[in-house]
Design a protein around this motif. Sequence first.
Motif, short mmCIF file in Angstrom:
data_model
loop_
_atom_site.label_atom_id
_atom_site.label_comp_id
_atom_site.label_asym_id
_atom_site.label_seq_id
_atom_site.Cartn_x
_atom_site.Cartn_y
_atom_site.Cartn_z
N HIS A 79 72.41 -10.85 27.25
CA HIS A 79 71.83 -9.84 28.15
C HIS A 79 70.33 -9.68 27.92
O HIS A 79 69.62 -9.19 28.81
N LEU A 80 69.86 -10.05 26.75
CA LEU A 80 68.45 -9.86 26.42
C LEU A 80 67.61 -11.10 26.69
O LEU A 80 66.39 -11.08 26.51
N VAL A 211 71.49 -1.22 26.41
CA VAL A 211 70.13 -1.54 25.97
C VAL A 211 69.31 -0.27 26.03
O VAL A 211 69.13 0.32 27.10
N ASP A 244 73.58 -2.91 22.93
CA ASP A 244 73.14 -4.01 23.82
C ASP A 244 74.28 -4.62 24.62
O ASP A 244 74.30 -5.82 24.87
#
Length: 392
Positions: A79-80, A211, A244
């Motif tokens: 996701h980051l 996040v 996250d």
Amino acid sequence: MRSIIRKTAVVAGMAALLLGSAAVGEVQAQEPIKVTIGWAPPDITGVFKTATNFFEKSAQDANQHGFQVEVITRAPTSHLAFAEQVAIIEDFIQRRVDVIAVSPSEVQTVRSALAAAGEAGIPVIVVNLLEPIEGLDIASYIGFDNTQGGMVSAYSVADYLGGPGVLGTGTEIEAKPGDYLDLEFWQKAYADLSEEERAKVQGKGAIIEGVAGGFYSTARLNGFREVMEQFPNVEIVGNTCAADWNREKAVRCTEDFLQSTGQDLDFIWAASNEMGLGAMLALGNADRLQRADQPHEAGDGKIAVFTNDVTPESVDQIANNGIIAETTHGFADWGWFGTKFAVQLACQEEAPAQFDIRPRTVYVANAREFYPDPQLPDIDWDAIRANCKKNG
């Protein structure tokens, strides 16, 4: 006589040739219409695996009705990994796919790539979002209000801790199969609650967010807190823990909560499915998981898990009383309608500018309405094909 026979043969031959041409034309008219969809989720696990499965199921359904739909799925490593998702969208543009469907890891990180798709004449469907992205021409949004998703989860917690509803010991509200336990349902149930009745909703909880500072996490967190503030005897203990959207990180968050709060917690709300399953795993390992089929008693050390999203895995946990309640965001719907809208756009037909999947509560009594066989409407692919203006 020979002349008559010869003329008859010529006429017959011409007729056969004409019929043959008509047959060829009919075959050509029935050739499948090709549509290529580039689908870019932020990862390919959990909820997005479910969405991807139903993008493909919908494509398979279309392919039985005169289409040749291909869904190309590519996801970043996490996701980051924002730059990876941008590169994937740029690759779809280079491939000249017919439509791009994307669930942004974060909205701001994909703005330039989506603008480039528009400049290239490729329609874009944004999934997991209803709020229009300012300055971009997006063909269709499929999603839900993330703030409302957090609010619905908070009402489920309030119900469990003594308020009216379907989960706890408060006033029971009748819910029939197929009823939507959405925000309207919960707001109506709590609209006339007195201060004394609100004070009966009691408990302590902790929050696992996604996040920290991100759009989705912030919206869900704000919605959850907005509802919880209506109940003076519900306390959120300590700071939120950002995991996250990751299951393993949520395990660590939960372990930290157990060390810092001792016996004080009644519930954990995780803002996503993967994180909720991580919380459940950690609580199970510590023999601290509160099951839905066991009575809740304050101070007994058992902790109930509430979460958001809903996938086949979490529905199994709800049906088996492991997770108390979860707020569905309709991931099967994302894929099922995502392919439909993509084909409509490729065919130069209209698709909804916004398709709202109202968040609603899933619990043991209604869990099987969602998986393994979610209730999805049939798509009239024959009508879409009949009106399709796509060439090639």
